[in-house]
Design an enzyme around this catalytic site. Sequence first.
Site, PDB file in Angstrom:
ATOM      1  N   HIS A   1      16.545  52.365  19.638  1.00  0.00           N
ATOM      2  CA  HIS A   1      18.059  52.062  19.341  1.00  0.00           C
ATOM      3  C   HIS A   1      18.785  51.837  20.717  1.00  0.00           C
ATOM      4  O   HIS A   1      19.430  51.090  21.080  1.00  0.00           O
ATOM      5  CB  HIS A   1      18.873  53.158  18.664  1.00  0.00           C
ATOM      6  CG  HIS A   1      20.185  52.566  18.236  1.00  0.00           C
ATOM      7  ND1 HIS A   1      19.933  52.856  17.038  1.00  0.00           N
ATOM      8  CD2 HIS A   1      21.228  52.264  18.804  1.00  0.00           C
ATOM      9  CE1 HIS A   1      21.633  52.557  16.741  1.00  0.00           C
ATOM     10  NE2 HIS A   1      22.360  52.679  17.784  1.00  0.00           N
TER      11      HIS A   1
ATOM     12  N   GLN B   1      31.396  61.343  15.835  1.00  0.00           N
ATOM     13  CA  GLN B   1      32.921  60.432  15.710  1.00  0.00           C
ATOM     14  C   GLN B   1      34.134  60.033  16.311  1.00  0.00           C
ATOM     15  O   GLN B   1      34.328  61.554  16.605  1.00  0.00           O
ATOM     16  CB  GLN B   1      32.914  60.129  14.608  1.00  0.00           C
ATOM     17  CG  GLN B   1      31.176  59.612  13.833  1.00  0.00           C
ATOM     18  CD  GLN B   1      30.693  58.285  14.096  1.00  0.00           C
ATOM     19  OE1 GLN B   1      31.399  57.502  13.754  1.00  0.00           O
ATOM     20  NE2 GLN B   1      29.674  58.704  13.944  1.00  0.00           N
TER      21      GLN B   1
ATOM     22  N   SER C   1      18.144  46.646  14.258  1.00  0.00           N
ATOM     23  CA  SER C   1      18.029  48.056  13.530  1.00  0.00           C
ATOM     24  C   SER C   1      16.261  47.957  12.980  1.00  0.00           C
ATOM     25  O   SER C   1      16.497  46.869  12.504  1.00  0.00           O
ATOM     26  CB  SER C   1      18.822  47.783  12.708  1.00  0.00           C
ATOM     27  OG  SER C   1      18.802  48.334  11.966  1.00  0.00           O
TER      28      SER C   1
ATOM     29  N   LYS D   1      31.733  42.077  17.413  1.00  0.00           N
ATOM     30  CA  LYS D   1      30.873  42.662  17.258  1.00  0.00           C
ATOM     31  C   LYS D   1      30.296  42.827  15.411  1.00  0.00           C
ATOM     32  O   LYS D   1      31.034  43.063  15.050  1.00  0.00           O
ATOM     33  CB  LYS D   1      30.559  43.347  18.359  1.00  0.00           C
ATOM     34  CG  LYS D   1      29.382  44.187  18.668  1.00  0.00           C
ATOM     35  CD  LYS D   1      28.991  45.324  19.769  1.00  0.00           C
ATOM     36  CE  LYS D   1      27.345  45.510  20.017  1.00  0.00           C
ATOM     37  NZ  LYS D   1      27.479  46.748  20.835  1.00  0.00           N
TER      38      LYS D   1
ATOM     39  N   ASP E   1      25.369  39.469  16.089  1.00  0.00           N
ATOM     40  CA  ASP E   1      24.121  39.451  15.146  1.00  0.00           C
ATOM     41  C   ASP E   1      23.728  41.042  14.876  1.00  0.00           C
ATOM     42  O   ASP E   1      24.766  41.313  15.752  1.00  0.00           O
ATOM     43  CB  ASP E   1      22.402  38.448  15.849  1.00  0.00           C
ATOM     44  CG  ASP E   1      22.397  39.317  16.998  1.00  0.00           C
ATOM     45  OD1 ASP E   1      22.101  40.319  17.441  1.00  0.00           O
ATOM     46  OD2 ASP E   1      21.798  38.082  17.690  1.00  0.00           O
TER      47      ASP E   1
ATOM     48  N   HIS F   1      24.715  50.458  10.240  1.00  0.00           N
ATOM     49  CA  HIS F   1      24.423  51.454  10.402  1.00  0.00           C
ATOM     50  C   HIS F   1      24.160  52.115   9.095  1.00  0.00           C
ATOM     51  O   HIS F   1      24.151  52.276   8.283  1.00  0.00           O
ATOM     52  CB  HIS F   1      26.110  52.220   9.802  1.00  0.00           C
ATOM     53  CG  HIS F   1      26.239  52.827  11.173  1.00  0.00           C
ATOM     54  ND1 HIS F   1      27.361  54.089  10.183  1.00  0.00           N
ATOM     55  CD2 HIS F   1      26.074  52.946  12.242  1.00  0.00           C
ATOM     56  CE1 HIS F   1      27.215  55.141  11.227  1.00  0.00           C
ATOM     57  NE2 HIS F   1      26.205  54.807  12.480  1.00  0.00           N
TER      58      HIS F   1
ATOM     59  N   ASP G   1      34.104  49.889  19.153  1.00  0.00           N
ATOM     60  CA  ASP G   1      33.304  48.824  20.230  1.00  0.00           C
ATOM     61  C   ASP G   1      34.452  47.380  21.145  1.00  0.00           C
ATOM     62  O   ASP G   1      34.454  47.317  21.756  1.00  0.00           O
ATOM     63  CB  ASP G   1      32.237  48.769  19.206  1.00  0.00           C
ATOM     64  CG  ASP G   1      30.815  49.207  19.755  1.00  0.00           C
ATOM     65  OD1 ASP G   1      31.268  50.387  20.869  1.00  0.00           O
ATOM     66  OD2 ASP G   1      29.557  49.141  18.822  1.00  0.00           O
TER      67      ASP G   1
END
Lengths: 81, 230, 740
Positions: free
Chosen positions: C47, C312, C534, C89, C494, C93, C115
């Site tokens: 990741h 978070q 991912s 972006k 992407d 998830h 972000d």
Amino acid sequence: MKARIYVFLKPKVLDPQGKAIEKALSTLGFEEVKSVRAGKFFEVETGDVPPGKEEETLREYCRKLLVNAVIEDYRIEVIEK
Amino acid sequence: MRVTVVQFLGSNCDHDVIQWSKDIFRMPTEVVWYTESDLRKPDLVLLPGGFSYGDYLRPGAMASRTPAIESVIDFAKSGGLVLGICNGFQILCECGLLPGALLRNSSLHFICRDLYLKAGNKKTPFTNKIPDGKLLRVPIAHGDGNYFCDEETAKALESEGRVAFRYVSPEGKIDPEWNPNGSMSGIAGILSEKKNVLGMMPHPERASDKALGCEDGRLIFESVISHLES
Amino acid sequence: MAEMEVTFELAKENGITPEEWEKIHKILGRKPTYPELGIFQAMWSEHCSYKSSKIHLKTLPTEAPWVLQGPGENAGIIDIGDGWAVAFKMESHNHPSFIEPYQGAATGVGGILRDVFTMGARPLANLNGLFFGAPDHPKTPFLMRGVVAGVGDYGNCIGVPMLGGQVTFHPCFNGNNLVNAFTLGVLRGDRIFRGKAEGVGNPVWYVGSKTGRDGIHGATMASAEFSEETEEKKPTVQVGDPFTEKLLLEACLEIMADDFVLGIQDMGAAGLTSSSLEMAERAGSGIRIDLSKIPLREKDLNPYEILLSESQERMLFVAKKGYEKEILSVFRKWNLDAVQIGEVTDTSRAEFWFGGKKVADIPIAGIGDEAPLYDRPSAEPEELSEMRKLDLSKIEDLKDPGKEFLHFIGSPHLCSRKWVFTQYDQSVRTNTVQGPYHEAGLIRLKGTTKGIAMSLDVNPRLCKLDPRLGAASAVAESALNVACAGAKPLGVTDCLNFGNPEKPGVMWEFKEAMAGMREACLKLETPVVSGNVSFYNETEGVGIYPTPSIGMVGLAEDISKTATCFFKKDGAKVLLLGKRKGTLGGSLYLSAVKGLDKGNPPELDLDYHKSLINLMISLIGDGLVESAHDVSEGGLLPALAECCLSPLSDDLGASIDLKPGQRLDELFFGESISRVVVTADPESAGEVMKSAAAAGIDAGEIGLTGGKDFSVSIEGKRIFSLKISEIRTVWENGIDKILA
């Protein structure tokens, strides 16, 4: 003091969330379920409160903020003075 | 006309109503933070939509217990004009300036879509410029817009001409399909006894710009201007 | 807390390979401490390190004169003229959304918003790519309700409109649903903030929610040696708090309006570890952090947990010294706690202290430079050659075209996404010119004439059958969508969702997809400015179809000269621009109706496609067409019907007359990437045909708008006619079939 406050919709007020839960339970096979009403639950911890004034203080919390008297009722429970 | 917009923690339509007042109608517009008591002598107070305090506890509950709202209550009691949109309407009910409450939508979902509004009374500071027979196309965007009040209040709202707007079909009829949050009697907005306070769930500020496709929401602001001028 | 004994066995359990274990020793010159092991493990995870994908990602084009920030930052940024820029972006998830769909999806939206505002941009639009299993899979309704509510509640509360995206159902997602969240924000081009820890002695600040045990690496935490209270310390689902995020957004934009913030970064994956290391790495500096100063939700978190927590709504920033008062007053206004937790150093090392003791001390360059990089073996999956074979003679053509059309357009694959989109606020911030029911999302930029268009696209089935062509087609389709709104495509973000990269078949799919993206992005001049990968979207050995989601952003110079896909008035000519014929290979029709993911997908001629994109931009800019809709999944007839189904206006029908020469199913539902349906006033139709001819694009008149029916004939011979109202009922209620 430590206390619990339960807030629930008045019987006359429609509770779509409770209705949905009620339906979901019977879908799961719990046919005996007759009715579900959803509510809120607060655990409150405070500093010193004058002895004997615990319930009154909690009612103040409810009246001032926690409860909307138009649609909700409540119940309080003092756990520890 | 002087306009004051009150900002709360979590308001998210504050920019939209500021732009509505300041850029579209060119009105002097003040922005008051929720901790302030001085409303800066407005002719109209706007309570914006959004999720004050994240809608935690109950929508509008925590915002309705702030210094700015105490001043708004005084201002309204002295006859000042107050317009609460969406979360602003929820705050007005929570602080007691308007009766009743806004419950979870009957679908249990947040709903955002354009709906049609029919004015229930054209002789108010907020509706006087709406032409006869005109339905306003205005979007809603809320999870808790299901208006509820007791029977006595409901009767009073009807008999005193205090139902400002109802959700109707494009043909102007009460129709459950066009009242998607399940409001009682299709109520979309109500007025205070003196009709100087309006709370409404739909967002007129989002339907006031030709570039975005619809200008029906302008009529509400224009009504206020015309009321204050007369 | 007793010091953990760090052994290779423990490291192995945490996914560290023998080579990596060697490298750690080389970098440190000693055995790692337990927190250090955690840092290496997190930073070298797939990741964070992109170890399987990096060498392939490097082949993507990332530069153009209008690119202000390419990959490597929190978001990419492009210049849109007059000093304005957009940051955007997309991020996945996926795994969290399968475990807990509501919170997983909500925190996905929260992360991507951070972000974008971290770069100094105000988020103004969201898109979402949601991929679920088969419509009739028992988990689909549960996942769909949870994901949609989670996406909606978070974005609605923050007040960022959702302008659309994609909702796809396919059995390949039965065990792994995907949530790809896209955010776009606007900023001034000279006010870009980056994640850099600059200036020795400058304070490092922590702001936002308190740190809890959320999302700490599962495998480690569950290990018995770690603690007797294993159960209690299991990683908890990350819970989103959009209200705090809203405060964080406003507070951060407010402090960024001044000049004392030097660098800022979201604490996302691998939390404090990756944010602090990356900030120092980008600036070439060092960083010292006192973990005892981190605000904690539970009192007894240890250094390892604090370093790796993924709680978070937290940000890390570096500010100039001497502005403590100003900073605190802004955060106090927004009811947020900001704490100084360390400082920038010149040691080029990351030092973490806890209770007066140094618990980790790592050379920053080592982590990045020595990070493992794999060129994993790849080989075309065996099943592909069989999948590509398609014998149409074994498939029965349409028998009752009207009925079969109605069934198809009302299927969950093609039906209206109203149930999904009404749960999203689409109009907050009063910029939405085209919301989610349109070809592309389109917002205006207040104070200018500009519009910003965006589209999110991918067709996993095409990517399975031919990953190179499929990925190129995703870029091509998203660019055409943006062009059909009247905007010029400028840049790509992407979200590359794939299976297990250790399998040669998956790696082959990934490499091929990268090659296809590269070709298309180069040809269409749309560099990739941000994104994420991912991998490991597999359950019990079964992987998803390759799903490289493409988020395309474009610019319309004049918002008054844009188009929507809906027919506007009676009596307009319906024209088909682009490839005349579609093909059934890899089509939605074969997949959804016949249960076949087979055949060769439609070819893509990128030069031709580029000419079509340019043609659309000029036709719309010149006001020659009244509507424009690209013909994608489902083929020609569903696309034409969609033009009749405006959510806001009355039913407006059309009479369509097609040329013979193909099977009915192929004629009606065959697919091709480079096709657009437009309408034009009879007076301008000739002009449109002429422009198309000049651009080398095929064009033909295929019908007229008008009436309340959707009638289809071939060379004047009526095939079927349906009332628009009937189509609308079926189309609008298609999702109900899943939820019922």
